[in-house]
Design a protein around this motif. Structure first.
Motif, PDB file in Angstrom:
ATOM      1  N   THR A 171     -59.872 -57.429  25.188  1.00 36.55           N
ATOM      2  CA  THR A 171     -60.121 -56.330  24.266  1.00 36.55           C
ATOM      3  C   THR A 171     -60.797 -56.830  22.985  1.00 36.55           C
ATOM      4  OG1 THR A 171     -58.202 -55.112  25.104  1.00 36.55           O
ATOM      5  CG2 THR A 171     -59.054 -54.463  22.947  1.00 36.55           C
ATOM      6  N   GLY A 172     -61.929 -56.218  22.654  1.00 38.51           N
ATOM      7  CA  GLY A 172     -62.673 -56.614  21.469  1.00 38.51           C
ATOM      8  C   GLY A 172     -63.526 -57.846  21.655  1.00 38.51           C
ATOM      9  N   LEU A 173     -63.485 -58.433  22.848  1.00 37.81           N
ATOM     10  CA  LEU A 173     -64.234 -59.664  23.113  1.00 37.81           C
ATOM     11  C   LEU A 173     -65.270 -59.488  24.225  1.00 37.81           C
ATOM     12  CD1 LEU A 173     -61.206 -62.128  23.010  1.00 37.81           C
ATOM     13  CD2 LEU A 173     -63.010 -61.955  21.280  1.00 37.81           C
ATOM     14  N   ASN A 190     -66.509 -56.687  27.594  1.00 31.48           N
ATOM     15  CA  ASN A 190     -66.323 -55.398  28.270  1.00 31.48           C
ATOM     16  C   ASN A 190     -65.811 -55.559  29.692  1.00 31.48           C
ATOM     17  OD1 ASN A 190     -66.911 -53.468  26.311  1.00 31.48           O
ATOM     18  ND2 ASN A 190     -69.117 -53.656  26.630  1.00 31.48           N
TER      19      ASN A 190
END
Length: 321
Positions: free
Chosen positions: A208-210, A212
């Motif tokens: 998450t946030g790194l 997709n």
């Protein structure tokens, strides 16, 4: 990307340069003759990926053949060898395959699946962040989606590849190594991720946030020309089955668990976070993939620039929207 380059100096040595050196065919593949019957489709799939549900429900057209691959890099080799016409992989394998001169087009994708890959550690070891893994052994499958997650984790934490001891292991080898404390952390995707979530195992961080962590549908140029009708028919079925599964999560679990030979609670946990709708491939997603490819090029993980965006083929996007 300058910071990425500094962060990951020396990563080429560890990632290796075992990209396939296959070449594109000398001749253009023959197109299907008007009115001629198309040969059945040869489908490559990975354990748990969206195609597993199509297979489990026996929804495919008569004559379709299935080949199981342990990872994305192995599946792209299947395309190169002509063993399959179409298959499903994560975000890194198409880039490594393109760098290895494997010929294919990308015809579909999925919504992001960031929670479907993660870094696992033993809770008893007291690791609370990725930075705590400095000097520790970290296992992952080389060339798979988790390679990009590793790149992003190192960059996000101001670390270099020299700060960890990378162990390149396939899932079948990484699981016992992790269970027996031969490695300190394991970067892995579902359903192997869910299978490893036993008492005492901790999710250190997911994507998450790194990253997709989308799924991508690859097809061989030969099949694209000789089996366009079969591909379109298969994609319609794939879309219908995927949408059915999202709308019927419990029925999906009961069908997939025996297909994957995993307990229902494991399948449920993995599906709840990893099963996402299909999505049309477009220029914006091509840009997303190109950014990853350019990052690998700048870090010298692949030999030279790869035009992965040029592999995008939108002719079937009407089915997947």
């Amino acid at each position: 990307m300058r910071r990425l380059s500094v962060v990951l100096t020396g990563v080429l040595v560890l990632l290796g340069t075992t990209l396939a050196a296959g070449c594109a065919a000398d001749k253009e593949p023959a197109a299907a003759k008007p009115g001629a019957a198309e040969e059945p489709l040869k489908v490559g799939y990975q354990r748990f990926g969206g195609l597993s549900l199509v297979k489990a429900r026996k929804a495919e057209a008569a004559g379709t053949t299935w080949s199981l691959f342990e990872s994305g890099p192995a599946l792209t080799e299947g395309i190169k060898a002509g063993a399959i016409d179409i298959g499903q992989v994560g975000e890194a394998p198409p880039i490594f395959a393109a760098a290895g001169k494997i010929d294919f087009k990308i015809i579909g994708t999925s919504k992001p699946v960031p929670k479907g890959e993660a870094v696992l550690v033993k809770a008893s070891k007291g690791y609370n962040s990725f930075k705590d893994l400095k000097g520790k052994k970290v296992a992952l499958n080389k060339g798979s989606n988790v390679n990009w997650l590793l790149v992003r984790l190192l960059e996000a934490n101001g670390m270099t590849i020299k700060d960890i001891d990378v162990q390149y292991l396939k899932p079948a080898d990484a699981r016992p190594a992790f269970d027996n404390d031969q490695v300190d952390a394991w970067i892995i995707w579902d359903p192997y991720f869910s299978l490893a979530e036993t008492p005492g195992v901790k999710v250190l961080v997911d994507a998450t946030g790194l990253a997709n962590n989308r799924e991508y549908l690859l097809v061989s140029p030969q099949a694209l020309k000789s089996k366009p009708g079969k591909i379109r028919e298969f994609l319609k079925t794939y879309r219908e089955v995927t949408d059915w599964g999202i709308g019927h999560p419990e029925e999906r679990v009961k069908i997939l668990a025996p297909e994957l030979n995993i307990p229902e609670d494991v399948a449920r946990r993995a599906l709840d976070r990893s099963a996402q709708p299909l999505a049309a491939i477009d220029a914006a997603i091509g840009d997303e993939l190109q950014q990853i490819a350019d990052g690998f090029t700048e870090l010298q993980l692949i030999p030279g620039k790869v035009d992965i965006k040029g592999r995008i083929d939108e002719q079937f996007s009407d089915i997947l929207r």
